[in-house]
Enzyme design. Structure first.
Site, PDB file in Angstrom:
ATOM      1  CG  ASP A  52      -2.068  -0.942   1.129  1.00  0.00           C
ATOM      2  OD1 ASP A  52      -2.430  -1.314  -0.005  1.00  0.00           O
ATOM      3  OD2 ASP A  52      -2.620  -1.321   2.178  1.00  0.00           O
ATOM      4  CE1 TYR A 110       4.482  -6.860   3.973  1.00  0.00           C
ATOM      5  CE2 TYR A 110       3.818  -9.153   4.277  1.00  0.00           C
ATOM      6  CZ  TYR A 110       3.840  -7.998   3.511  1.00  0.00           C
ATOM      7  OH  TYR A 110       3.231  -7.992   2.278  1.00  0.00           O
TER       8      TYR A 110
END
Length: 276
Positions: A52, A110
Site C-alpha cells: 500500500d 514483514y
C-alpha cells in the site's frame, strides 16, 4: 521476450503503493517506465504482493517481462541507472517464463517499527509509527501475540477489499522486541535478509534504542492489511486499553469490527519473500 526475477528495495513514502494507478506515482509504474526507456518497447511487471501507499520493502520480488538482448546483470545496472533514488534493483536473474511471484511464493516476512520515546521522532518519522501516547508494555504485547501463532482463520484481521479463496493462514513466527533489530528473530536467521539495527537510528544525544519496538511476523501468506491490523490490536493491549486475552477473542470472532485499528503504513516493511 525475456522473463526476469527482480528483487527490489523501495522507500514507500512518496508512492501510492505498488500497483499502477492513473495519475499516481507507483513502484510498478516507475519500474515499467524504466524498462521501457531501456528496451524501447513495453514491459510488464508483477510483484509478489501489492504494498500500500507508504509501505516500504527491503526485498520485494517481482517478475518483469521485456523484449531485450541484455543479460540479467547488465539489465539490473541499466534499471538502476534509470530508476529514481527511492527504488533500487538489488538482484536480477533470468528465469523461465512460467515463474509467478504470487503463486510460487511459499511465505513472507514483514516487520513493523514503532517509536514510543518521550520526544517525537524527527529523523526517521517516514519509516516508523511515531506513537505519541506513552510507553507501550511490550511484555503484554508479547504474551498477547503468542495466541496468534499457528494456523488460524484470520478473517478478523482482514480489511475488506481483496477477495481470497480462504482466510486461513499459518503464522510461523511472531516476535515483538524493544531495542531489537529488523531481521534478527527466529525463522529469519541465516537467510540473508537486510538487517536494520535500532541502534543505527541513534545518532543524537538523548535518543535510546529502548525507544524502539520491532514486530516481526512470518507466515505462508497474508490477508489485506493483516499485519497492520495485528499491530493495531497489539498496541491496544500494550497501552492497557485491552487485556492480553483479547486478541484470542478477536481471532475467534471472525469479525473485523472486533479488532483494533489499522496501524499507519509508514512503519511496515516487507522484509523477505520465500520460494522453494
Amino acid at each position: 521476450m525475456k522473463t526476469f526475477r527482480l528483487t527490489l528495495a523501495y522507500e514507500g513514502t512518496d508512492f501510492a503503493g505498488w500497483q499502477v494507478q492513473p495519475e499516481r506515482r507507483t513502484v510498478q509504474g516507475e519500474l515499467e517506465a524504466a524498462a521501457e526507456r531501456i528496451t524501447g518497447s513495453s514491459a510488464a511487471a508483477l510483484a509478489s504482493g501489492r504494498t500500500d501507499a507508504g509501505v516500504h520493502a527491503l526485498a520485494q520480488v517481482a517478475r518483469l517481462r521485456a523484449e531485450t538482448y541484455l543479460t540479467a546483470e547488465v539489465f539490473q545496472r541499466a534499471l538502476n541507472a534509470e530508476l529514481p533514488a527511492d527504488v533500487a534493483v538489488l538482484d536480477a536473474a533470468e528465469v523461465d517464463g512460467s515463474f509467478h511471484p504470487i503463486r510460487d511464493a511459499t511465505g513472507k516476512r514483514y516487520c513493523y517499527v514503532i517509536h514510543d520515546g518521550p520526544v517525537r521522532e524527527v529523523l526517521r518519522r517516514r519509516d516508523c509509527w511515531d506513537y505519541r501516547h506513552g510507553r507501550l508494555d511490550v511484555g503484554a504485547m508479547q504474551r498477547a501475540a503468542a495466541t496468534l501463532c499457528g494456523r488460524h482463520d484470520f478473517a478478523s484481521f482482514q480489511t475488506a477489499g481483496a477477495e481470497r479463496a480462504t482466510t486461513v493462514r499459518h503464522v510461523r513466527h511472531l516476535s515483538i522486541e524493544r531495542g531489537s533489530e529488523v531481521g534478527q528473530g527466529g525463522a529469519g536467521q541465516g537467510r540473508g535478509e537486510e538487517t536494520v539495527k535500532s541502534s543505527d537510528r541513534l545518532s543524537a544525544p538523548g535518543r535510546s534504542a529502548e525507544d524502539w519496538i520491532v514486530l516481526e511476523i512470518e507466515a505462508d501468506g497474508f490477508l489485506y492489511n493483516m499485519v497492520r491490523t495485528i499491530v493495531g490490536t497489539l498496541v491496544d493491549v500494550g497501552r492497557g486499553a485491552q487485556p492480553e486475552t483479547w486478541p484470542q477473542r478477536v481471532l475467534a470472532s471472525g469479525d473485523r469490527r472486533q479488532a483494533g485499528p489499522t496501524a499507519p503504513p509508514q512503519g511496515l516493511f516487507l522484509v523477505r519473500v520465500d520460494y522453494t
